[in-house]
Design an enzyme around this catalytic site. Structure first.
Site, mmCIF file in Angstrom:
data_model
loop_
_atom_site.group_PDB
_atom_site.id
_atom_site.type_symbol
_atom_site.label_atom_id
_atom_site.label_comp_id
_atom_site.label_asym_id
_atom_site.label_seq_id
_atom_site.Cartn_x
_atom_site.Cartn_y
_atom_site.Cartn_z
ATOM 1 N N HIS A 93 0.907 -1.185 0.037
ATOM 2 C CA HIS A 93 0.087 -0.130 0.036
ATOM 3 C C HIS A 93 0.620 1.235 -0.115
ATOM 4 C CE1 HIS A 93 -2.720 3.194 0.970
ATOM 5 N NE2 HIS A 93 -2.339 3.326 2.331
ATOM 6 N N HIS A 95 1.416 5.739 -1.329
ATOM 7 C CA HIS A 95 0.829 6.930 -1.296
ATOM 8 C C HIS A 95 1.366 7.560 -2.621
ATOM 9 C CE1 HIS A 95 -0.737 7.474 3.196
ATOM 10 N NE2 HIS A 95 -1.242 6.660 2.618
ATOM 11 N N TYR A 120 1.098 -4.961 -20.366
ATOM 12 C CA TYR A 120 1.500 -5.242 -18.908
ATOM 13 C C TYR A 120 0.803 -4.525 -17.801
ATOM 14 C CZ TYR A 120 5.765 -7.341 -20.468
ATOM 15 O OH TYR A 120 6.844 -8.296 -20.874
#
Length: 218
Positions: A93, A95, A120
């Site tokens: 995860h 930002h 891709y």
């Protein structure tokens, strides 16, 4: 793979992501599921660029802390994805700038946040879901992830960032990077009427590489 090696790999990949500006400050978190059902996850308020293998948070199979520093507040998010996507062995995860920007655009389809722009992207990410905004660490985000029923390996949290799973940590990292680059392409080409992959081209990729895409036409 040994737990020692997994701890080292989390630190190595985390530093790479941080040094290339893909998640600033103490943002972002990484987890890896272990053979005993437990998992390792980066600590709360930890920069991915300066992780210590010995301080990694160790959780049991239910996501409860066992040892190490206090885990990221995004544990419910990771737990929900592991619970619903059986093939997931690692989750990243971030930002990352372009993925966050993409998540804020009004035209984004929650069932397919990006069109089929490159081979891709489809091969690494499949399709990307967009879930509504929740404050960081809000347990309600787990319900939103569970609502996707494990159909997506890549998810955008609105106004927050991408969450991507893979069958290895390397695969999750590479897919996250592919998502970020595809989001960048989308923003560069927005309003220019670019040529996307056709349904026949998507079908060819699906057949050739055994892709499993959510049942949603782009």
């Amino acid at each position: 793979m040994s737990e020692t090696k997994l701890r080292e790999d989390i630190c190595r990949f985390g530093r790479s992501l941080f040094e290339r500006g893909l998640t600033p400050g103490s943002s972002g978190n990484i987890s890896v599921r272990m053979d005993d059902g437990g998992w390792l996850v980066t600590p709360t308020n930890a920069s991915l660029g300066f992780l210590d293998p010995a301080k990694m948070s160790r959780l049991d199979g239910n996501g409860r802390p066992v040892s190490g520093d206090a885990p990221t507040k995004e544990v419910p998010l990771h737990n929900a994805l592991y619970d619903t996507r059986g093939s997931a062995r690692a989750i990243v995860h971030l930002h990352s700038t372009h993925s966050v920007a993409l998540s804020m655009l009004p035209e984004i389809d929650p069932r397919a946040a990006l069109p089929p722009m490159t081979a891709y992207y489809l091969m690494k990410c499949g399709a990307t879901a967009l879930v509504p905004y929740y404050r960081p660490g809000d347990p309600a985000v787990a319900d939103a992830i569970k609502g996707l029923a494990g159909k997506y390996s890549s998810v955008l949290l609105a106004n927050h960032g991408p969450v991507v799973s893979g069958d290895t940590l390397e695969a999750a990292v590479f897919a996250t990077e592919e998502l970020e680059e595809t989001a960048k392409l989308y923003l560069l080409l927005r309003g220019l009427n670019p040529r996307y992959l056709s349904p026949d081209q998507v079908a060819d990729l699906t057949r050739t590489f055994g892709l499993v895409l959510p049942d949603h036409p782009h």
